[in-house]
Design a protein around this motif. Structure first.
Motif: not given
Length: 230
Positions: A8-13, A20-26, A62-75
């Motif tokens: 389990x890895x958590x990224x935080x901003x 942190x969402x970019x780091x998470x998804x990539x 995120x898309x540029x580097x091959x990740x998927x940004x869809x369905x994200x919600x900040x918490x």
């Protein structure tokens, strides 16, 4: 603890909508390619804009580097979210301090993402150097039995053991990975700023992610490797 449970890895901003969402998804996309099912990457913000999607330019990165940004919600970052996390990667030293205010037990498992990446680079250099035999052993892939249906669980268990011991090994070379400027530990916050600042964020964050994924790839447990001593 289930030894085959995902690491389990958590990224935080701050707002949990730009960095942190970019780091998470990539990280999730890259780690899934290395050890499918071996990692669970999530993110949170110290002052999150709860429920908001990723910022559009961050999503484009995120898309540029091959990740998927869809369905994200900040918490919002909470002690409950931190419970059971194996590694916390923050976007700034200030975020690291806020994580530790919530859970001081994470002291040896919390790093800024840029400093953690530099530590992994040092471990790699030691492993490949002429005097790096011990480092190579310490960070080498876990041994797996070959040729039966338990290979998948064994690979996950070996991967989990490697990564749950990695923060301590990384911290052991911190003195060899100090930046010339403490600001080099941080990722710039682009929120409500010009697109150029998002590119600066990308330029700071991408190399750190690449270093982490490279370490994962080079040290991924594979069937048939010989047992290694700790």
């Amino acid at each position: 603890m289930d030894t085959s449970a995902p690491v389990r890895i958590l990224t935080v901003c701050t707002g949990n909508i730009c960095r942190s969402p970019v780091a998470e998804r990539l990280l999730q996309a890259g780690l899934d390619q290395v050890v499918p099912g071996g990692f669970q990457v999530s993110s949170a913000g110290t002052r999150a804009l709860v429920g908001e999607p990723m910022q559009p330019i961050s999503a484009d990165i995120v898309r540029t580097f091959g990740g998927d940004p869809e369905g994200f919600a900040a918490r919002q970052l909470t002690p409950r979210i931190l419970r059971g996390v194996d590694l916390v990667l923050t976007m700034t030293s200030g975020h690291r301090g806020e994580v530790l205010q919530l859970d001081a037990s994470l002291l040896k498992r919390t790093f800024t993402i840029r400093e953690f990446a530099r530590m992994l680079d040092v471990l790699a250099q030691r492993a490949s150097g002429t005097d790096g035999q011990r480092a190579a052993v310490e960070s080498s892939p876990g041994a797996l039995p070959g040729g039966d249906a338990s290979d998948g669980d064994a690979r996950l268990a070996a991967n989990a053991a490697l990564w749950r011991g990695l923060p301590a090994r990384a911290a052991g070379v911190r003195h060899l990975s100090l930046p010339a400027d403490a600001a080099d530990n941080d990722i710039v916050d682009p929120y409500r700023r010009a697109p150029e600042v998002y590119r600066e964020m990308e330029d700071q964050l991408a190399p750190a992610i690449v270093s982490i994924l490279r370490h994962a790839r080079l040290n991924a447990p594979v069937p048939g490797t010989a047992p290694q001593s700790p």
